[in-house]
Design a protein around this motif. Structure first.
Motif, PDB file in Angstrom:
ATOM      1  N   ALA A 194       7.970  -4.246 -18.399  1.00 51.14           N
ATOM      2  CA  ALA A 194       7.878  -5.242 -17.563  1.00 51.14           C
ATOM      3  C   ALA A 194       8.702  -6.590 -18.072  1.00 51.14           C
ATOM      4  O   ALA A 194       8.524  -6.906 -19.253  1.00 51.14           O
ATOM      5  N   VAL A 218       7.443 -11.068 -15.997  1.00 46.87           N
ATOM      6  CA  VAL A 218       6.631 -10.533 -14.681  1.00 46.87           C
ATOM      7  C   VAL A 218       5.745 -11.964 -14.531  1.00 46.87           C
ATOM      8  O   VAL A 218       4.923 -12.319 -15.467  1.00 46.87           O
ATOM      9  N   ARG A 232       2.922 -13.446 -11.116  1.00 46.05           N
ATOM     10  CA  ARG A 232       2.227 -13.207  -9.999  1.00 46.05           C
ATOM     11  C   ARG A 232       1.641 -14.551  -9.507  1.00 46.05           C
ATOM     12  O   ARG A 232       0.811 -15.029 -10.157  1.00 46.05           O
ATOM     13  N   SER A 250      -5.242  -7.852 -12.578  1.00 39.90           N
ATOM     14  CA  SER A 250      -3.772  -8.368 -11.782  1.00 39.90           C
ATOM     15  C   SER A 250      -2.488  -7.637 -12.502  1.00 39.90           C
ATOM     16  O   SER A 250      -1.848  -7.029 -11.763  1.00 39.90           O
ATOM     17  N   TYR A 308      -2.408  -3.713 -11.767  1.00 40.84           N
ATOM     18  CA  TYR A 308      -1.865  -3.681 -10.596  1.00 40.84           C
ATOM     19  C   TYR A 308      -0.298  -3.709 -10.297  1.00 40.84           C
ATOM     20  O   TYR A 308       0.406  -3.009  -9.642  1.00 40.84           O
ATOM     21  N   LEU A 309       0.167  -4.635 -11.238  1.00 44.18           N
ATOM     22  CA  LEU A 309       1.572  -5.046 -11.081  1.00 44.18           C
ATOM     23  C   LEU A 309       2.305  -3.763 -11.878  1.00 44.18           C
ATOM     24  O   LEU A 309       3.551  -3.327 -11.456  1.00 44.18           O
ATOM     25  N   ASP A 363       1.084  -3.891  -6.499  1.00 47.73           N
ATOM     26  CA  ASP A 363       1.240  -5.272  -6.247  1.00 47.73           C
ATOM     27  C   ASP A 363       2.625  -5.597  -6.679  1.00 47.73           C
ATOM     28  O   ASP A 363       3.233  -4.939  -7.576  1.00 47.73           O
ATOM     29  N   ARG A 364       3.364  -6.554  -5.936  1.00 43.59           N
ATOM     30  CA  ARG A 364       4.597  -6.798  -6.376  1.00 43.59           C
ATOM     31  C   ARG A 364       4.678  -8.027  -7.008  1.00 43.59           C
ATOM     32  O   ARG A 364       3.769  -9.300  -6.642  1.00 43.59           O
ATOM     33  N   PRO A 365       5.534  -8.496  -8.288  1.00 40.62           N
ATOM     34  CA  PRO A 365       5.635  -9.598  -8.842  1.00 40.62           C
ATOM     35  C   PRO A 365       6.160 -10.808  -7.998  1.00 40.62           C
ATOM     36  O   PRO A 365       7.331 -10.433  -7.267  1.00 40.62           O
ATOM     37  N   THR A 366       5.812 -11.936  -8.330  1.00 44.87           N
ATOM     38  CA  THR A 366       6.411 -13.059  -7.585  1.00 44.87           C
ATOM     39  C   THR A 366       7.920 -13.244  -8.310  1.00 44.87           C
ATOM     40  O   THR A 366       8.902 -13.826  -7.857  1.00 44.87           O
ATOM     41  N   VAL A 419       9.827  -4.889 -12.947  1.00 44.70           N
ATOM     42  CA  VAL A 419       8.926  -3.810 -13.420  1.00 44.70           C
ATOM     43  C   VAL A 419       9.988  -2.636 -13.196  1.00 44.70           C
ATOM     44  O   VAL A 419      10.294  -2.201 -12.301  1.00 44.70           O
TER      45      VAL A 419
END
Length: 228
Positions: free
Chosen positions: A7, A10, A12, A48, A51-52, A57-60, A64
């Protein structure tokens, strides 16, 4: 050497009138055969982050990569396929399907992946359960199992497709001390005997101390990484 998981930068952020930052500026690399415990106070972003890392979930911002593959441009279907083939998940609640036997709960993800024929799938599933001391549970429904056995069945299901990485979110949160120890014994064996990587989010400091690498989060940032 290519990291199993990497990562880079990263973050979120949940959008809204008052955006909420869950994790921020995370840099994290994981090699094959590593056992990592992620700790931190409630609300620090542990789940969180998991999950990333697990592509749930997708990072803002940031990226990754799994086994060198950048996931940023992948479609939802591509991410689902990568999760199914290479990642395994264990949660605080076992999420076994109550209407199916323990064996069938393992066969479901194996059938979705389609890597083996039905006979081999069943052989693999039964062998997995036996390796976790669950051979006698194969034909039982989840409601017929103790809490500790249900969680072991959930671990077996997470391993059904032979993932390179197991991600566990508070897997001992509903277990007593004895069963919590059994779960971490399993994680250690997966790393030492099979060379899998395990990342476990936990509030249990005693069990977390068993992991060779410790990562601590505070306010969405990594403030300590013993492997860095």
């Amino acid at each position: 050497m290519t990291a199993l998981l990497r990562a880079e930068g990263v973050s979120r952020v949940l959008p809204g009138p008052q955006p909420v930052t869950l994790v921020r500026d995370i840099d994290f690399a994981l090699g094959a055969g590593e056992f990592v415990a992620v700790t931190g106070p409630s609300g620090s972003g542990k789940s969180s982050l998991l999950y990333l890392l697990g592509l749930l979930d997708r990072p803002t911002a940031g990226r990754v990569a799994i086994e060198g593959r950048d996931t940023a441009g992948m479609s939802d279907d591509e991410l689902a396929g990568l999760r199914l083939a290479r990642l395994g998940f264990v949660f605080q609640f076992h999420f076994l399907l109550p209407e199916f036997t323990t064996l069938d709960n393992l066969l479901i993800p194996m059938r979705r992946l389609g890597r083996w024929g039905e006979t081999e799938r069943e052989e693999r599933a039964r062998a997995l359960l036996a390796s976790l001391g669950m051979a006698e549970a194969a034909d039982k429904l989840p409601e017929q199992l103790s809490g500790g056995m249900r969680q072991r069945a959930a671990i077996a299901r997470a391993l059904a497709n032979d993932p390179a990485l197991l991600l566990a979110d508070e897997p001992t949160g509903n277990l007593d001390t004895r069963n919590a120890r059994i779960v971490f014994d399993i994680f250690e064996r997966l790393v030492v005997e099979q060379g899998r990587s395990v990342v476990v989010v936990t509030h249990d400091q005693e069990q977390a101390a068993r992991a060779p690498r410790q990562v601590r989060l505070v306010d969405g940032r990594i403030v300590h990484d013993s492997g860095a």
